[in-house]
Every structure is written in C-alpha cells, then in structure tokens.
Design an enzyme around this catalytic site. Structure first.
Site, PDB file in Angstrom:
ATOM      1  N   LYS A   1      -1.179  -9.333   2.701  1.00  0.00           N
ATOM      2  CA  LYS A   1      -0.446  -8.867   3.887  1.00  0.00           C
ATOM      3  C   LYS A   1      -1.343  -7.933   4.693  1.00  0.00           C
ATOM      4  O   LYS A   1      -2.061  -7.117   4.119  1.00  0.00           O
ATOM      5  CB  LYS A   1       0.840  -8.145   3.499  1.00  0.00           C
ATOM      6  CG  LYS A   1       1.617  -7.605   4.713  1.00  0.00           C
ATOM      7  CD  LYS A   1       3.007  -7.149   4.368  1.00  0.00           C
ATOM      8  CE  LYS A   1       3.071  -5.766   3.785  1.00  0.00           C
ATOM      9  NZ  LYS A   1       2.537  -4.711   4.668  1.00  0.00           N
TER      10      LYS A   1
ATOM     11  N   ASP B   1      -0.988  -6.151  -0.517  1.00  0.00           N
ATOM     12  CA  ASP B   1      -1.295  -5.522   0.765  1.00  0.00           C
ATOM     13  C   ASP B   1      -2.789  -5.290   0.863  1.00  0.00           C
ATOM     14  O   ASP B   1      -3.415  -4.828  -0.099  1.00  0.00           O
ATOM     15  CB  ASP B   1      -0.607  -4.148   0.823  1.00  0.00           C
ATOM     16  CG  ASP B   1       0.326  -4.012   2.005  1.00  0.00           C
ATOM     17  OD1 ASP B   1       0.230  -4.814   2.949  1.00  0.00           O
ATOM     18  OD2 ASP B   1       1.171  -3.107   1.969  1.00  0.00           O
TER      19      ASP B   1
ATOM     20  N   ASP C   1       0.840  -1.202   0.000  1.00  0.00           N
ATOM     21  CA  ASP C   1       0.000   0.000   0.000  1.00  0.00           C
ATOM     22  C   ASP C   1       0.879   1.257   0.000  1.00  0.00           C
ATOM     23  O   ASP C   1       0.371   2.376  -0.087  1.00  0.00           O
ATOM     24  CB  ASP C   1      -1.027  -0.010   1.139  1.00  0.00           C
ATOM     25  CG  ASP C   1      -0.407  -0.102   2.512  1.00  0.00           C
ATOM     26  OD1 ASP C   1       0.829  -0.179   2.614  1.00  0.00           O
ATOM     27  OD2 ASP C   1      -1.174  -0.106   3.507  1.00  0.00           O
ATOM     28  N   SER C   2       2.203   1.057   0.028  1.00  0.00           N
ATOM     29  CA  SER C   2       3.138   2.163  -0.226  1.00  0.00           C
ATOM     30  C   SER C   2       2.888   2.744  -1.614  1.00  0.00           C
ATOM     31  O   SER C   2       3.354   3.846  -1.913  1.00  0.00           O
ATOM     32  CB  SER C   2       4.587   1.688  -0.100  1.00  0.00           C
ATOM     33  OG  SER C   2       4.812   0.535  -0.893  1.00  0.00           O
TER      34      SER C   2
ATOM     35  N   GLU D   1      -1.561  -5.574   8.591  1.00  0.00           N
ATOM     36  CA  GLU D   1      -0.776  -4.942   9.650  1.00  0.00           C
ATOM     37  C   GLU D   1      -1.468  -5.098  11.002  1.00  0.00           C
ATOM     38  O   GLU D   1      -2.667  -4.830  11.113  1.00  0.00           O
ATOM     39  CB  GLU D   1      -0.572  -3.445   9.343  1.00  0.00           C
ATOM     40  CG  GLU D   1       0.213  -3.210   8.064  1.00  0.00           C
ATOM     41  CD  GLU D   1       0.459  -1.731   7.759  1.00  0.00           C
ATOM     42  OE1 GLU D   1       0.226  -0.874   8.634  1.00  0.00           O
ATOM     43  OE2 GLU D   1       0.895  -1.456   6.629  1.00  0.00           O
TER      44      GLU D   1
ATOM     45  N   GLU E   1       9.060  -4.311  10.706  1.00  0.00           N
ATOM     46  CA  GLU E   1       9.497  -2.998  10.211  1.00  0.00           C
ATOM     47  C   GLU E   1       9.994  -2.131  11.364  1.00  0.00           C
ATOM     48  O   GLU E   1       9.289  -1.908  12.361  1.00  0.00           O
ATOM     49  CB  GLU E   1       8.336  -2.297   9.477  1.00  0.00           C
ATOM     50  CG  GLU E   1       8.734  -0.931   8.950  1.00  0.00           C
ATOM     51  CD  GLU E   1       7.805  -0.376   7.869  1.00  0.00           C
ATOM     52  OE1 GLU E   1       6.880  -1.094   7.420  1.00  0.00           O
ATOM     53  OE2 GLU E   1       8.025   0.781   7.456  1.00  0.00           O
TER      54      GLU E   1
HETATM   55  O1  KIV Z   1       3.527  -1.076   1.721  1.00  0.00           O
HETATM   56  C1  KIV Z   1       4.678  -1.513   1.675  1.00  0.00           C
HETATM   57  O2  KIV Z   1       5.432  -1.288   0.727  1.00  0.00           O
HETATM   58  C2  KIV Z   1       5.134  -2.315   2.820  1.00  0.00           C
HETATM   59  C3  KIV Z   1       6.574  -2.701   2.854  1.00  0.00           C
HETATM   60  C4  KIV Z   1       7.442  -1.539   3.075  1.00  0.00           C
HETATM   61  C5  KIV Z   1       6.840  -3.783   3.823  1.00  0.00           C
HETATM   62  O3  KIV Z   1       4.371  -2.622   3.664  1.00  0.00           O
END
Ligand code: KIV
Length: 269
Positions: free
Chosen positions: A116, A86, A47-48, A118, A185
C-alpha cells in the site's frame, strides 16, 4: 465463513456483488491468525505500527526493516486473507528503482501479497512501475498520514470543491496506474460514495462513511487498546486496555501481598 483465499480477483468480485470487504490492521503472527479465523478479508501491516506499537509520534520514522519484520510475523499467522504491507515514508517516493526494490522485498522476503502506498498523481509513475512488475498495489487517498506536516493535522480532507476534484482525479489516476483497491481515509461520505461509483476497483473506507466497498480500522483502536483520544469515527468493540490494566494491577497486588503464587498449589519443578 468464507474459506476461499482472498485475491485481487475475489475483491473485485465482492465489489461487483455488493459484498462488503472487512479489513483490519495486524502487526504480529497471533493477531494475524485471529483475524484470519474471524473472517477478515484484508490484513494490513500498516505503518500505523509506528504509533501503535513502536512508540513513535507518527508514521514518518517507520523504516522498511521495521515493516518487513512485522510483515514476516503477520505472514506466519496468515492463511486466507490478503496480506498487504504498507510501504513506509520515502521508500517509494524517491525513485522508481527504490520503489521496485523495496516493494519487491516486502513481497519476496516479507510474504506480503500486496503493498500500500499513499498519494495520487505524484506517485502514479511508481504505482504503474510496481503494477508492471505484477506487484498488486493498494492506493491511499484523503488523509494520508505520511504527509501530515503538509496537511497540518489529522482532519477531514476533501471539504472544498477543488480538494474534492483533486481526490476524484487522483482516484481515477491511481486506477489507471493499476491499483487493485483504494483506501479512502477521512473524506466526506458523499465524496467516498462518488469515488466508489466512479472507479471499478473496491474502495476501503476509514472515517469516510458507509458507502465504500469495505471498511478498515486500526486493530488497537477498535479493541479499545489504544489510549484516548481516538479518532471520532472509531467504534470500539471491546475495552481491552481497561481489562488488561485491571488484570495487571491484580497480579501486582497479589505478588506483593503473597497471595500469588499459592504455596500449596505451586507446580513441582
Ligand atoms: O497504517 C495504517 O494502519 C493505515 C490504515 C489506517 C488504513 O494506513
């Protein structure tokens, strides 16, 4: 280079052998293909994408539709890596049912192999529900950017004894709920080492020292595409932003001066 397709079993075997896992983010088909050709084991559609590609201030506004769109693109470029999508903020925290529907969409329509999420104890029921559906889930502990307003800043986590204990406990809880891997992280290297020793699933570090079973970075950061300032732990392996800037400025100057295109060598229509 390894030709074998990367699965959750392969990742477990890599941990057992002490073979490091290389992971990077990708948000489109050509980058995903490049990572595959270069031997990257895990491609994360993070989600970056919100900060890196969509111009948001942080990851919170990212929607399921946006991640789905980028996951579909990355899946078209993927051949052997494990493709992880994500789950955006509030697409798995509100109810088990929506978590299942949204994760299912990323697998079924997006072409992801895994998702993924969090958080620790507070999302353990959702993680278990997804694992019960046989959807592989990667956990993410330490600095969790989806909770930035509570955390208060992009800083090292797990510095006090009680924070350390909570992260270790959350890691064990997520393992119990069925995650196949854990992103750690921005936690101290010795804490990442302790967790890596205490859980059977691979740990993938970012800003958490050298003892994890693998490492992940945001691709734009490590290629020198992201504007400064970068997080301190990022190693830049190229300076693509500067190279692109120079190329664009040269093109612009040549168009304005008439040096490009050259009349004589212009292709015939
Ligand atoms: O969103 C992302 O890119 C991440 C990574 C930095 C682990 O969660």
């Amino acid at each position: 280079m390894r030709q074998q397709k990367i699965t959750t079993t392969v990742l477990l075997e890599m941990k057992a052998r002490g073979e490091k896992i290389a992971a990077l983010t990708a948000y489109d088909a050509p980058t995903s293909a490049l990572l595959n050709e270069s031997g990257i084991d895990i491609v994360l559609v993070g989600d970056s994408v919100g900060n890196v590609k969509l111009g948001y201030a942080n990851t919170l506004p990212v929607t399921l539709a946006e991640i789905l769109h980028h996951t579909q693109a990355a899946a078209r470029g993927n051949s052997r890596a494990m493709l992880v999508a994500d789950m955006p903020y509030l697409t798995y925290q509100l109810s088990i049912q929506t978590a299942k529907e949204n994760a299912g969409k990323l697998i079924k329509e997006g072409g992801a192999h895994a998702v993924k999420v969090e958080g620790g104890l507070e999302i353990a029921n959702a993680v278990k529900a997804l694992c019960d559906l046989h959807i592989p889930v990667m956990g993410h502990l330490g600095l969790t950017p989806q909770y930035i307003h509570k955390i208060g800043g992009y800083t090292m986590q797990g510095k006090t004894p009680s924070d350390r204990n909570k992260i270790v406990t959350d890691a064990k809880i997520l393992e119990g709920a069925g995650v196949f891997a854990l992103v750690l992280e921005c936690i101290p290297a010795d804490l990442a080492q302790e967790i890596t020793a205490k859980v059977n699933v691979p740990t993938i570090g970012i800003g958490s020292g050298p003892h994890c079973n693998g490492q992940i970075l945001v691709i734009d950061d490590m290629l020198g595409l992201s504007p400064d300032p970068l997080p301190k732990f990022v190693k830049t392996y190229a300076r693509l932003r500067l190279e692109m800037q120079a190329a664009i400025q040269r093109y612009s100057a040549e168009v304005k001066s008439g040096a490009y295109p050259e009349g004589k060598s212009a292709p015939q229509a």
